[in-house]
Design an enzyme around this catalytic site. Structure first.
Site, PDB file in Angstrom:
ATOM      1  N   CYS A   2       0.835  -1.191   0.000  1.00 35.21           N
ATOM      2  CA  CYS A   2       0.000   0.000   0.000  1.00 35.21           C
ATOM      3  C   CYS A   2       0.881   1.257   0.000  1.00 35.21           C
ATOM      4  O   CYS A   2       1.905   1.304   0.675  1.00 35.21           O
ATOM      5  CB  CYS A   2      -0.959   0.096   1.189  1.00 35.21           C
ATOM      6  SG  CYS A   2      -2.101  -1.265   1.322  1.00 35.21           S
ATOM      7  N   GLU A 484      17.282 -17.459  -8.498  1.00 36.08           N
ATOM      8  CA  GLU A 484      16.860 -16.108  -8.866  1.00 36.08           C
ATOM      9  C   GLU A 484      16.242 -16.088 -10.265  1.00 36.08           C
ATOM     10  O   GLU A 484      15.237 -15.417 -10.501  1.00 36.08           O
ATOM     11  CB  GLU A 484      18.071 -15.156  -8.761  1.00 36.08           C
ATOM     12  CG  GLU A 484      17.840 -13.726  -9.195  1.00 36.08           C
ATOM     13  CD  GLU A 484      16.752 -12.995  -8.418  1.00 36.08           C
ATOM     14  OE1 GLU A 484      16.247 -13.513  -7.415  1.00 36.08           O
ATOM     15  OE2 GLU A 484      16.380 -11.896  -8.864  1.00 36.08           O
ATOM     16  N   GLU A 491       7.638 -14.445 -11.556  1.00 29.52           N
ATOM     17  CA  GLU A 491       7.046 -13.133 -11.251  1.00 29.52           C
ATOM     18  C   GLU A 491       6.569 -12.405 -12.495  1.00 29.52           C
ATOM     19  O   GLU A 491       5.529 -11.759 -12.489  1.00 29.52           O
ATOM     20  CB  GLU A 491       8.113 -12.211 -10.625  1.00 29.52           C
ATOM     21  CG  GLU A 491       8.449 -12.459  -9.206  1.00 29.52           C
ATOM     22  CD  GLU A 491       9.383 -11.364  -8.706  1.00 29.52           C
ATOM     23  OE1 GLU A 491       8.988 -10.630  -7.807  1.00 29.52           O
ATOM     24  OE2 GLU A 491      10.518 -11.250  -9.222  1.00 29.52           O
ATOM     25  N   LYS A 606       5.871  -4.114  -4.438  1.00 28.39           N
ATOM     26  CA  LYS A 606       7.318  -3.945  -4.352  1.00 28.39           C
ATOM     27  C   LYS A 606       7.832  -4.094  -2.934  1.00 28.39           C
ATOM     28  O   LYS A 606       8.853  -4.701  -2.686  1.00 28.39           O
ATOM     29  CB  LYS A 606       7.681  -2.560  -4.899  1.00 28.39           C
ATOM     30  CG  LYS A 606       9.156  -2.253  -4.899  1.00 28.39           C
ATOM     31  CD  LYS A 606       9.835  -3.004  -5.998  1.00 28.39           C
ATOM     32  CE  LYS A 606      11.341  -2.784  -5.992  1.00 28.39           C
ATOM     33  NZ  LYS A 606      12.023  -3.868  -6.712  1.00 28.39           N
TER      34      LYS A 606
HETATM   35  O1  M6R Z   1      12.868  -5.070  -0.251  1.00 26.65           O
HETATM   36  P1  M6R Z   1      13.366  -6.453   0.003  1.00 26.65           P
HETATM   37  O2  M6R Z   1      14.650  -6.755  -0.674  1.00 26.65           O
HETATM   38  O3  M6R Z   1      13.430  -6.786   1.463  1.00 26.65           O
HETATM   39  O4  M6R Z   1      12.266  -7.394  -0.649  1.00 26.65           O
HETATM   40  C1  M6R Z   1      12.332  -8.782  -0.545  1.00 26.65           C
HETATM   41  C2  M6R Z   1      11.402  -9.435  -1.527  1.00 26.65           C
HETATM   42  O5  M6R Z   1      10.080  -9.044  -1.291  1.00 26.65           O
HETATM   43  C3  M6R Z   1      11.760  -9.102  -2.975  1.00 26.65           C
HETATM   44  O6  M6R Z   1      13.080  -9.424  -3.263  1.00 26.65           O
HETATM   45  C4  M6R Z   1      10.823  -9.851  -3.941  1.00 26.65           C
HETATM   46  O7  M6R Z   1      11.086 -11.206  -3.891  1.00 26.65           O
HETATM   47  C5  M6R Z   1      10.986  -9.281  -5.349  1.00 26.65           C
HETATM   48  N1  M6R Z   1       9.710  -9.140  -5.960  1.00 26.65           N
HETATM   49  C6  M6R Z   1      11.826 -10.128  -6.215  1.00 26.65           C
HETATM   50  O8  M6R Z   1      11.916  -9.678  -7.522  1.00 26.65           O
END
Ligand code: M6R
Length: 611
Positions: A2, A484, A491, A606
């Site tokens: 959000c 990855e 995704e 995100k």
């Molecule tokens: O902001 P962060 O690196 O803590 O986020 C972790 C994950 O939510 C993030 O890497 C997520 O897996 C992405 N969508 C990957 O592309």
């Protein structure tokens, strides 16, 4: 998850709020809404993206100098007009937006229902809002006091912004667990989940801390704790330009961010790595060097892509520094009763610095006396602020939901960290150290070379876009990159993909292999090369389609793979940064070919600020 925006001041609030919401849409895009004060409260909200709300309210009187806006990632209640924020209170005089989850909302709802309240939405937000209003009316207090009293009863995470018809130039805000930034302008204030909504207006911001409440008026910002004591706002200068959060001519943020990597990796190394002098300058490590040298164990906590960076760091740190490393999913670590010993260091890795699970995991570890080291991209974020020391990745704002440049930044920082600790500990030879410094320094140029061949990956993507499943296999340092690669494809293209250590494939996944299954091998020249060549043969023997990422000059794999993509030669510790780029481009092109909105793929957000 959000995004929240607010404005109070002499300017028209609506354009600021709606533009801010577009910038924060990466945080959730299930519904959009705004509340404006103009002789009364006006609320406009709708399921769908910001642009849809904008279209729906063309021609309405949107004049106002105080407003709030919300873009939602649904938790309680499906995405719908009625569940969209802002919510209005029973009296219709208060409006509220919320980012987070009120965990005890069911109990509060029951209490309010017993008092005769009814609810139009399924959200926890509407419950909290009416709970606040109920306190305001019963205690005959002002909104600020009612919020304070209510929040003492609330469990969970929140940033809330409230408007009250009776105080038309005031926004009341409070935070626990979700991010809130207040921009300080001349006779005006801006509020946002991050600083992007206010970038063109002010560079002076206040990061609100947990359990703080803000009373925001055009000419006044009062910060208090929940005990009603005033706190002096700490104003920080933003080091970010508007251009950094714009697409800059690219079709998608994801592509822009992939293409930016030569410069983001360069920015990450700049001022730290000097291969000629044989030095790595990282003050966060230097300040804690004795802890790192003596560490019995390093525990890395992270989620998603950042977790993959942690996994690669485990391989590198154990190899170079001879320190045992454990890699933990933050969501698991926070709820177990992990053994944290004196001398353990927790490294938290996060692009956003706001991921709820990672944040709480390190809070718990900190309570148990652990030293926290943050590897974070967003400057001033919660994880950065709670860490005892850290190193920023300096990748700049990452807007695309799929993490790309932040991941390679994490890999670069973690590799530098490992090299610095190994050098200080004496666990690396001078020659190896010098060579790895040179190799790391050469990465931006090699990434540029890979990007020049992006069209080759586009062709491969078009060939396999119809696949329903895919396997990604790698060994050693390339295993985390296989994970990855699979995550990116899932995704961005909605193709089911699994990453595995290549040898592990024989223990189950090989059952999936047939002439329809694309199998992506990350098979650059390293100490496992002969082994991975055998794994490729095993897939080919079962008619699987092999796409291999290989080192320039490899003349073995092209003869057996269906498709190959070359990356420049590099030391096996550095090569994973290079192999990452084709993983990103492959997913991007498959996603585009399938018509997916790659910057905002379905169901994702995100910044995952709910657990
Ligand atoms: O902001 P962060 O690196 O803590 O986020 C972790 C994950 O939510 C993030 O890497 C997520 O897996 C992405 N969508 C990957 O592309």
């Amino acid at each position: 998850m959000c995004g929240i925006v607010g404005y109070t001041g002499p300017k028209e609030a609506y354009p600021i709020v709606i533009t801010g919401l577009k910038r924060l849409e990466y945080r959730g895009y299930d519904s959009t809404g705004v509340a404006l004060l103009n002789g009364g409260l006006k609320v406009y909200k709708k399921k769908g993206r910001v642009a849809e709300l904008e279209d729906a309210i063309v021609g309405k009187n949107l004049h106002s100098h105080t407003g709030i806006g919300h873009t939602r990632w649904a938790t309680h209640g499906e995405p719908s007009d009625v569940n969209a924020h802002p919510h209005t209170s029973a009296s219709g005089k208060l409006a509220m937006i919320h980012n987070g989850i009120i965990e005890n909302y069911a109990q509060l709802k029951k209490e309010l229902t017993n008092k005769g309240y009814t609810f139009s939405s399924e959200t926890d937000t509407e419950v909290l809002l009416n709970f606040i209003e109920d306190i305001k009316e019963n205690n005959k207090c002002d909104l600020e006091e009612a919020v304070r009293v209510a929040l003492k009863r609330v469990t969970g995470a929140y940033v809330i912004l409230l408007l009250d018809e009776e105080n038309p130039d005031t926004i009341i805000a409070a935070r626990k667990g979700s991010p809130l930034v207040i921009g300080v302008g001349k006779g005006e204030h801006f509020l946002g989940s991050d600083a992007s909504p206010m970038l063109e207006y002010t560079k002076e911001v206040v990061y609100v801390n947990d359990y703080e409440l803000a009373i925001v008026k055009p000419n006044e910002l009062i910060l208090k704790n929940l005990g009603n004591e005033k706190i002096t706002p700490f104003v920080t200068k933003l080091d970010m330009e508007l251009a950094a959060i714009e697409k800059g001519g690219y079709d998608h943020f994801m592509l822009k961010e992939i293409v930016e990597q030569p410069s983001t990796i360069h920015d990450c190394l700049r001022g730290r790595l000097d291969a000629n002098a044989g030095t790595i300058t990282m003050s966060g490590i230097q300040d804690n060097i004795e802890h790192f040298k003596k560490a019995n164990r390093i525990i890395m906590v992270a989620c998603g892509t950042s977790w993959h960076a942690a996994l690669l760091a485990e391989y590198i740190i154990e190899e170079l520094c001879r320190i045992p490393v454990e890699v933990e999913y933050a969501s698991e670590f926070r709820y177990r009763n992990p053994i944290i010993n004196k001398g353990d260091i927790i490294v938290a890795i996060s692009q956003s610095g706001e991921t709820a699970d990672t944040l709480v995991a390190i809070e718990r570890a900190k309570e148990n006396g652990a030293i926290i080291f943050g590897v974070v991209n967003v400057v001033g974020s919660s994880i950065a602020r709670i860490s005892d020391g850290g190193a920023y990745t300096h990748a700049g704002p990452e807007i695309g939901v799929a993490s790309t440049k932040a991941f390679t930044g994490q890999l670069a920082v973690l590799t530098m960290m490992a090299l610095k600790i190994a050098k200080e500990k004496g666990t690396i030879s001078n020659d190896r150290y010098k060579n790895l410094l040179l190799e790391l320094e050469a990465v931006p140029e090699k990434v540029s070379a890979i990007l020049k061949n992006a069209e080759d990956l586009k062709k491969i993507a078009l060939k396999y876009k119809g696949a329903s499943d895919a396997l990604f296999l790698g060994r050693g340092y390339n295993f985390p990159i296989a994970l990855e690669g699979a995550l990116k494809l899932k995704e961005i293209s909605y193709i089911h993909a699994e990453g595995y250590p290549a040898a592990e494939m024989k223990h189950g996944p090989i059952a999936l292999v047939d002439e329809n299954l694309p199998v992506v091998f990350i098979a650059t020249k390293d100490s496992y090369h002969e082994k991975i060549v055998s794994n490729i043969q095993e897939i080919k023997a079962r008619k699987g389609k092999v796409i291999a990422i290989i080192t320039e000059g490899d003349d073995v794999i092209p003869g057996m793979a269906d498709d190959v993509f070359y990356v420049p030669a590099a030391d096996e510790i550095i090569a994973p940064i290079l192999s990452t780029i084709p993983m990103q481009l492959l997913s991007y092109y498959v996603g585009i070919a399938k018509g997916v909105d790659v910057d905002k793929p379905r169901n994702l957000a995100k910044s995952v600020t709910v657990e």
